[in-house]
Every structure is written in C-alpha cells, then in structure tokens.
Design an enzyme around this catalytic site. Structure first.
Site, mmCIF file in Angstrom:
data_model
loop_
_atom_site.group_PDB
_atom_site.id
_atom_site.type_symbol
_atom_site.label_atom_id
_atom_site.label_comp_id
_atom_site.label_asym_id
_atom_site.label_seq_id
_atom_site.Cartn_x
_atom_site.Cartn_y
_atom_site.Cartn_z
ATOM 1 C CG ASP A 10 -2.506 5.162 -2.968
ATOM 2 O OD1 ASP A 10 -1.649 4.331 -3.298
ATOM 3 O OD2 ASP A 10 -3.438 4.896 -2.184
ATOM 4 C CG HIS A 57 -2.177 -0.814 1.015
ATOM 5 N ND1 HIS A 57 -3.121 -0.518 0.052
ATOM 6 C CD2 HIS A 57 -2.628 -1.919 1.652
ATOM 7 C CE1 HIS A 57 -4.097 -1.406 0.109
ATOM 8 N NE2 HIS A 57 -3.828 -2.269 1.059
#
Length: 370
Positions: free
Chosen positions: A166, A137
C-alpha cells in the site's frame, strides 16, 4: 513535548508544492496517503467524496484537504468535476480499471479538456493484465513479487503490516510518478497518465534482493540470510523485561563494537560470516541479551556505532529522546501523528487544516488564478 502544527494561514503559504492544484477522488489506503504527502508539501488538494460520506476531518491520512461532496452518478456533477479538472495540475484516483471511464472521467476525456494534466492512477494489479479487475489487498499484491515469501520466520511468511504494498510500493511510487510527470509537463506542456500498481512498486523495492540472489548472496528461504533475521548480528532479541531490542552490526568494525559492549569474548564469535555458525551464535546471543533489561542495553549500547535501537511501541516512539528532539510526531486535534516528511530548508512542509468546500467556489477561485 509534542509540537503543534503551524497555523492554517502560515501553512498555506509554505511547502515546495505551493501553487499546485490536485484533485483527489476519495478512496482508501495508498491514494489518500499519497495525497496527504502532497498536501503536507504545500499542494492544494481538493477531495471529491460521495454525498453524505461523513468525512472525518480529524483523520491523519486525510489531513490538509478541502473536501467537496459530489454525486458522481449525476451528469451535472460530472460536468462540475470536469470544469474543476480543467484548471487542475494533477488528478489522483484509486478505482478499479474502467470505473473512471464509465463515469465519463477517463484520461481521454479529461486530457482533452486539460492537455497539461497529470492523471495519477493507483491500483493493486495495474491497469491491465490477467488480474487487473480482480479484488485484492496489500498482502496479495506483495505475494506475487517475491517480497512476502522472503519476510517472516522459517515456518511461514509474516505480513509486514501493509507498508510494502500500500504505502511503500503504492503511495510513494505514485507520488514520485506524479511529481516526475509534473516536472516533465512544465517543459513539454503535455500531461500523461501515471499507472501506479502496488505489485509493480513492491517488485521494484525488491531490486537489491534480486541482485543479491543473482550474485549467489541470497538464498530463497526465510530466516537464513544476513538481512532477514538469519544472521546473529542482524536481528531482534528479547530482554529480561520482556521488551525487545534490534541490532544490525553488519560491518566488521560495528561487529567488533557489539562484541566489546556485549562481552562476546567467546572465540566462536570470530566466525561472523560463517552461515553454518549463525544458528548457534544466535542462540548464544539470545541468552546474552536476555540477561539484562531493555533499559540496561540502551544504557550500554544506544548512541554507539553498534547499530542498535530499542524496539518501541507506537505509544513509546513519540517519547524517545531522539524522536522528541526532532519533533517527528505532532499532536493535532488530540491525535498523536507523524509530522510531515521529508524536511525542506527553505519551503518547509506543514500540516494543513482540512475544510468542507463548495465546488463552485473552488472552481471560481481556480479560474481566477487564486
């Protein structure tokens, strides 16, 4: 007052990317966000999602798309997807390396059908390398770049939401890469693969800090440099009301204004760039800022060249006079959300209404050039 987006009819005709056709393979995080930006800028984005996915057409990051449910485990569906891709300008997918190839939709197959297609790939670790097939992540991707180690308190690193990996290092680099490849394809007539990795992008975002480190202007620790909260003139301070404000008075002229408006007549504040003096000066500033409320400091400092701003919550931000005047936030389906960015003078971006669609209808329309 929150502004409402333009009507679907008006919106479809606008945006600098109007006329471009993009096929998105549904995912989470940076891929959908990148496609939201492209859709806001006028591209026709078709999202291929799994059957029964129950897509939330009111979601912010999935706004502006036509959604088609497709069973990619079915060979007939793969054939339909390839037919659609034959008439697309770009493809965006965010699966682990090898997944698209196993589906029969890898770059070799798709580019053989459509040589001009730009094939955008979004992963955390990249298409190759020792970690390429490992799960991860945002927090992991920025950990190996030096970014996370540099953000936080002296005691420990603090995750900066998932903005650095991200969205900053992932989605925005994907959009830049896809747009660059689309421009090049218009000249060469040839598409290519855009391998976007969040660890690559996050590392790229650290360029200035690696540069300063090489010059001896940045130390390896946290909360001891002039941009990481170590300096008294660049940081966050609590007010008497429990709310916070931020100052960034780096330049001498801005620092002079800070001293003037905060009444910092103490001669110790003359040592602005003395790193050894920073802890003591920060402690003094903490007492100064805690003597008044955030509203008081806004009255005193906001709009000056001190480089000052109140730290607002997500609920407060849309109501701030500057944000409201620029209509930075809009309301759609009862949801307050950021408006499209950046802004274009002649071909304005707009939020487009999503809709469920049939792949046969879309492919037919694309074939007809509509």
């Amino acid at each position: 007052m929150l502004d409402k987006p333009a009507s679907q009819t008006a919106a479809r005709a606008s945006g600098p990317l109007a006329g471009f056709r993009i096929v998105e393979f549904a995912g989470i995080g940076p891929g959908p966000f990148a496609c939201m930006l492209l859709a806001d800028m006028g591209a026709e984005v078709i999202t291929l999602d799994r059957v029964g996915a129950g897509k939330n057409l009111k979601a912010v990051a999935t706004r502006g798309r036509k959604v088609i449910e497709l069973d990619l485990k079915n060979k007939a569906a793969i054939a339909e997807a390839l037919d659609l891709l034959s008439h697309a300008d770009a493809l965006i997918e965010g699966f682990r390396p090898g997944v698209m190839e196993r589906l029969g939709l890898g770059p070799d197959v798709v580019l053989a059908r459509n040589p001009k297609l730009v094939y955008g790939r979004m992963t955390g670790w990249g298409q190759e390398g020792p970690l390429a097939n490992a799960a991860g992540h945002d927090i992991n991707y920025i950990s190996i770049t030096g970014a996370l180690a540099a953000i936080g308190t002296k005691e420990k690193p603090v995750p900066p939401l998932n903005l650095v990996g991200d969205f900053g290092g992932g989605a925005l680099y994907l959009v830049v890469g896809v747009l660059a490849a689309l421009l090049e394809a218009q000249k060469s007539g040839k598409g290519q693969v855009v391998d976007t990795a969040m660890c690559d992008g996050a590392a790229s975002l650290m360029s200035m800090f690696y540069d300063m480190s090489a010059q001896g202007r940045w130390s390896g620790g946290r909360d001891q440099n002039f941009l990481d909260g170590g300096a008294h003139f660049y940081g966050v301070y609590e007010c008497s009301c429990g709310n916070f404000i931020s100052i960034g008075s780096i330049e001498p002229q801005f620092y002079a204004l800070l001293r003037k408006h905060a009444d910092l007549s103490d001669a110790d504040f003359d040592a602005q760039m003395d790193r050894k003096a920073w802890p003591a000066l920060k402690a003094k500033l903490e007492k100064v800022f805690k003597s008044k409320s955030r509203a008081d400091w806004c009255t005193i400092m906001e709009g000056t060249d001190i480089c000052f701003a109140p730290i607002l919550t997500m609920e407060e931000a849309p109501k701030h006079p500057h944000m409201a005047a620029r209509q930075v936030f809009v309301e759609r389906h009862g949801v307050t959300q950021p408006a499209p960015a950046p802004r274009f003078s002649r071909t304005p971006s707009a939020i487009r209404e999503p809709e469920l669609a049939d792949i046969g209808d879309v492919t037919s329309a694309w074939k007809a050039g509509k």
